[in-house]
Design a protein around this motif. Structure first.
Motif, short mmCIF file in Angstrom:
data_model
loop_
_atom_site.label_atom_id
_atom_site.label_comp_id
_atom_site.label_asym_id
_atom_site.label_seq_id
_atom_site.Cartn_x
_atom_site.Cartn_y
_atom_site.Cartn_z
N ARG B 18 0.83 -1.21 0.00
CA ARG B 18 0.00 0.00 0.00
C ARG B 18 0.87 1.26 0.00
NH1 ARG B 18 -5.29 -1.59 1.14
NH2 ARG B 18 -5.37 -3.63 2.10
N LYS B 62 0.16 13.81 3.78
CA LYS B 62 -1.30 13.72 3.86
C LYS B 62 -1.83 12.45 3.19
CE LYS B 62 -2.48 18.66 3.96
NZ LYS B 62 -2.86 19.77 3.06
N GLN B 63 -1.23 12.10 2.06
CA GLN B 63 -1.69 10.89 1.38
C GLN B 63 -1.36 9.65 2.21
OE1 GLN B 63 -3.67 10.74 -1.11
NE2 GLN B 63 -3.51 12.74 -2.08
N TYR B 65 -1.26 9.51 5.45
CA TYR B 65 -2.23 9.46 6.54
C TYR B 65 -3.59 8.91 6.09
CZ TYR B 65 0.31 11.57 10.44
OH TYR B 65 1.18 11.78 11.48
N LYS B 66 -3.87 9.02 4.78
CA LYS B 66 -5.16 8.49 4.30
C LYS B 66 -5.18 6.96 4.29
CE LYS B 66 -7.34 10.42 0.82
NZ LYS B 66 -7.63 11.15 -0.44
N LEU B 67 -4.00 6.34 4.30
CA LEU B 67 -3.98 4.88 4.37
C LEU B 67 -4.41 4.47 5.78
CD1 LEU B 67 -0.63 4.11 2.49
CD2 LEU B 67 -2.95 4.08 1.58
N ILE B 68 -5.38 3.58 5.82
CA ILE B 68 -5.97 3.20 7.10
C ILE B 68 -4.93 2.60 8.04
CG2 ILE B 68 -7.79 1.76 8.18
CD1 ILE B 68 -9.01 3.82 6.25
N ASN B 69 -3.93 1.88 7.48
CA ASN B 69 -2.94 1.20 8.32
C ASN B 69 -1.80 2.10 8.78
OD1 ASN B 69 -3.49 -1.32 5.94
ND2 ASN B 69 -4.22 -1.47 8.04
N VAL B 70 -1.78 3.33 8.32
CA VAL B 70 -0.70 4.23 8.73
C VAL B 70 -1.10 4.96 10.01
CG1 VAL B 70 0.54 6.36 8.13
CG2 VAL B 70 0.28 4.54 6.44
N LEU B 71 -0.22 4.88 11.02
CA LEU B 71 -0.55 5.45 12.32
C LEU B 71 0.09 6.81 12.52
CD1 LEU B 71 0.00 2.18 14.37
CD2 LEU B 71 -2.17 3.10 13.53
#
Lengths: 582, 161
Positions: B18, B62-63, B65-71
């Motif tokens: 991802r 910002k992109q 952070y849009k990944l659900i798995n990124v903390l």
């Protein structure tokens, strides 16, 4: 409670309040279809193609505000949903797509009807899952619906191997979702909200630039309140149509490539652009350097990545459009701000009067714009949802319909998907059984998913397809005329192949043709009155163009066609403005 | 300008894909990427070196952070971080020249980890600059093979709350 993974999926769909599922069965998804066979409260609509199912679910979501659900099989079934998923992703529509998958022990071996659909859809889903343990089904389903429908909505895909759906689980409802990496911001930052309000209070030429985000957040009422309080003119993008009533005196049209000249002038001249739930798309902005170049920009969006992506912003506000609009309105009330847009509205009204949409009428040929106008007039007062295909038909629908209610306009914006309109009409009709649903179509686009006429007929969904039949891929031909020296390469379609009336009849639908302006009203009235799906094959003027038009990469106030008018620098009577302003 | 991003992600299958595919499709170039689990086995740290101006970097962040798995995404301040790479060099080394090579390794506090008839394998860790200097010296003898890990980094302890 012990049950299979597939039974758990159905229980969870019921818990999410899903009433309609669009789908198509196949080998590895059979356990799920079996569990759906007698599922209470869920109607399964069998489409004729998985792409149709996905577009229908997309439209269902747009008109109802609830996530649309698709269930298909692995391999080709899953692959056929890709265009529909990409469409929903580009237009931020909440859908949940459940795909069957080959059994976990053969995953990765190129098994029959195996395709890596989670890999394929990473770039076009908000998130996706490959379920490898039936015990994970409850939490994954809850997460999928939560992710799809909150924040910036979007598609979520769940890939379900057949052994997982057959596996047994001890079922409990998930109490809550646990997503540490997903926390969308709803409330706007108070300081920025105040800054935005202060700018509105002192702006001389403010303009609200409103998109699909206002509809997603169900913020139309709040938007109207703000616009009326400060008498702010409003432009809505193609995705934002219906967020503000198009018959309102503050409505200033759709901006961009085929928007109103008056709209593009207003954007070019505004000193405060209030973008809400928009993404400064290239079809709206044209040349970025000259887009609203005199304006301070406030940008409200729930997706932080959209803010500043294309256009630098003076006041960024991350948050839900409805929540932020309400907060700005409250702030303005607190400041006792008064409307001061009289002079500005005077200028805009003048432009609107001088540069309306315009076409040459004909006694003998049916002008496509005239068809849309007649559809508009003949449906006046009747709750109607409009869907469109993509191309000239879509642009004329944008220019000549008057959308006045939220979630009654369904059109493929970002992806520009030909073949969207008919399956979308089906989804919309299921979401709004009491509405008249009309697909404004072209003879090219309609053929990309015309198999869904069977879905409409069999499920007694009385959608109406009005084909602006010009025997061309009209928008392609228009570009070839304007930019490729009239070389109509691969853009001609015989007007009578297929015979759309016979095609309608073959599916048990009503078909009627209009070839002269005199026949048009009767044909439309007959189709709209018919108790079932209908096609109106309207033979329109073949080489009519959509005007005005911003040339690709050009400034939006320099438009081709339409009523002559130069760039806005030549159009604005500064003296007159100052006079009214005084 | 080069930035070192320290990205905390959920340790789940597919997360690397991802992240990597996000960089590829948005047209951002990765100079190096290193992944491993953290003190919490459910969380991995990706150290990603990218060349980007401020606008692009903001968009990348910002992109991500849009990944659900990124903390969490941190752009590490070069002055306030500890960064290391690990490199293995297999250097041509005739017996009469071994001594010189070992001396170079010692100067750079590198270790000889394998000795062959005609080669030495050296393990070195350090910042990019140090490793580049060492590589430059070793090249004179002939580097037969080279493997490097990509940079890993942490913010300095003085920055802790």
């Amino acid at each position: 409670m012990k049950m299979t993974g597939a039974q758990a999926m159905v229980r969870l769909l019921q818990k999410e309040g899903v009433e309609v599922v669009f789908g198509y069965p196949g080998g590895v998804v059979l356990p799920l279809f079996d569990a759906l066979y007698e599922a209470e409260g869920i109607r399964v609509i069998l489409t004729r193609h998985e792409q149709g199912a996905t577009h229908a679910a997309d439209a269902y979501a747009r008109v109802t505000g609830k996530p649309g659900v698709v269930i298909v099989t692995s391999g080709p079934g899953a692959a056929n949903t890709v265009t529909g998923i990409a469409n929903a992703y580009m237009d931020s529509v909440p859908i949940v797509v459940i795909t069957g998958q080959v059994a976990t022990h053969v995953l990765g071996t190129d098994a029959f009807q195996e395709t890596d659909i989670t890999g394929i859809t990473i770039p076009i889903t908000k998130h996706n899952y490959l379920v490898d343990d039936p015990a994970d089904i409850p939490s994954i389903m809850a997460e999928a619906f939560h992710i799809a429908s909150t924040g910036r909505p979007g598609p979520v895909l769940i890939d379900l191997p057949v052994d997982v759906s057959r596996g047994e689980i001890d079922f409990t409802y998930p109490e809550r979702v646990n997503l540490p990496g997903y926390k969308p911001t709803v409330k706007g930052h108070a300081k920025q909200v105040h800054q935005a309000a202060a700018l509105i209070a002192k702006a001389r030429k403010p303009l609200l630039y409103v998109g699909g985000g206002v509809l997603s957040s169900n913020g139309a009422k709040e938007l109207k309140e703000l616009a009326e309080l400060m008498q702010l003119p409003v432009v809505t993008t193609l995705m934002g149509k219906g967020a503000f009533p198009e018959d309102h005196h503050l409505f200033v049209g759709m901006p961009g490539m085929h928007g109103g000249k008056f709209t593009n002038y207003a954007i070019t001249e505004t000193d405060l652009l209030l973008g809400v739930g928009v993404r400064f798309d290239d079809r709206v902005t044209g040349k970025l350097a000259t887009f609203a170049s005199k304006a301070k920009v406030v940008h409200v969006d729930v997706d932080p990545a959209e803010i500043g992506k294309n256009r630098p912003v003076d006041v960024p506000i991350v948050g839900d459009a409805r929540a932020v609009i309400s907060a700005i309105t409250a702030e303005l009330r607190k400041m006792n701000a008064e409307p001061r847009t009289d002079a500005w509205m005077h200028v805009i009204d003048d432009w609107r009067a001088r540069y309306p949409f315009h076409y040459h009428t004909s006694e003998t040929a049916i002008m496509p714009q005239y068809v849309v106008e007649r559809v508009r007039e003949l449906t006046k007062g009747r709750p109607t949802v409009f869907t469109t295909e993509v191309g000239q038909n879509q642009m004329w629908a944008c220019q000549y319909l008057r959308i006045t209610e939220p979630r009654t306009w369904v059109s493929s914006g970002g992806l520009g998907t030909m073949g969207f309109g008919l399956p979308a009409a089906i989804g919309a009709q299921l979401g709004r059984p009491d509405h008249l649903v009309i697909d404004i179509a072209g003879d090219g686009s309609i053929q990309m998913n015309s198999q869904e006429l069977a879905t409409a007929a069999i499920n007694k969904l009385p959608v109406k397809v009005v084909i602006l039949n010009n025997g061309y891929l009209g928008m392609v031909r228009q570009w070839q005329e304007l930019f490729y020296e009239h070389r109509y390469s691969s853009s001609t379609l015989p007007q009578d192949c297929p015979d759309f009336v016979k095609l309608a009849e073959a599916y048990g639908c009503f078909g009627i043709r209009a070839t002269t302006p005199a026949e048009l009203d009767d044909a439309l009235v007959a189709a709209f009155a018919y108790d079932g799906p209908a096609i109106v094959d309207v033979r329109v003027e073949r080489e009519e163009n959509v005007f005005p038009m911003v040339a690709p990469g050009g400034s939006i106030d320099e438009m081709l066609g339409g009523i002559p008018g130069g760039p806005v620098s030549e159009m604005l009577d500064e003296e007159l403005f100052e006079e009214v302003w005084e | 300008m080069k930035h070192t991003l320290s990205v905390l992600v959920e340790n789940k299958p597919g997360v690397l894909t991802r992240v990597a595919s996000l960089f590829a499709r948005r047209g951002f170039n990765i100079d190096s990427l290193a992944v491993g689990t953290t003190e919490d086995p459910t969380i991995s740290r990706m150290t990603i070196v990218v060349s980007a101006d401020e606008t692009a970097l903001e968009q990348i962040t910002k992109q991500l952070y849009k990944l659900i798995n990124v903390l969490k995404v941190q752009d590490l301040d070069p002055e306030e971080m500890i960064d290391r790479e690990l490199v293995l060099y297999k250097v041509s080394a005739a017996p009469e020249r071994r001594h010189e090579i070992i001396e170079i390794a010692n100067v750079f506090r590198a270790k000889i980890v394998d000795v062959g008839r005609a080669s030495l394998t050296i393990e070195a860790t350090g910042t990019g600059d140090k490793l580049a200097a060492m590589e430059d010296l070793l090249r004179a003898y002939g580097i037969k093979e080279l493997a490097r890990t990509g940079k890993i980094a942490l913010a300095r302890g003085s920055r802790d709350a």
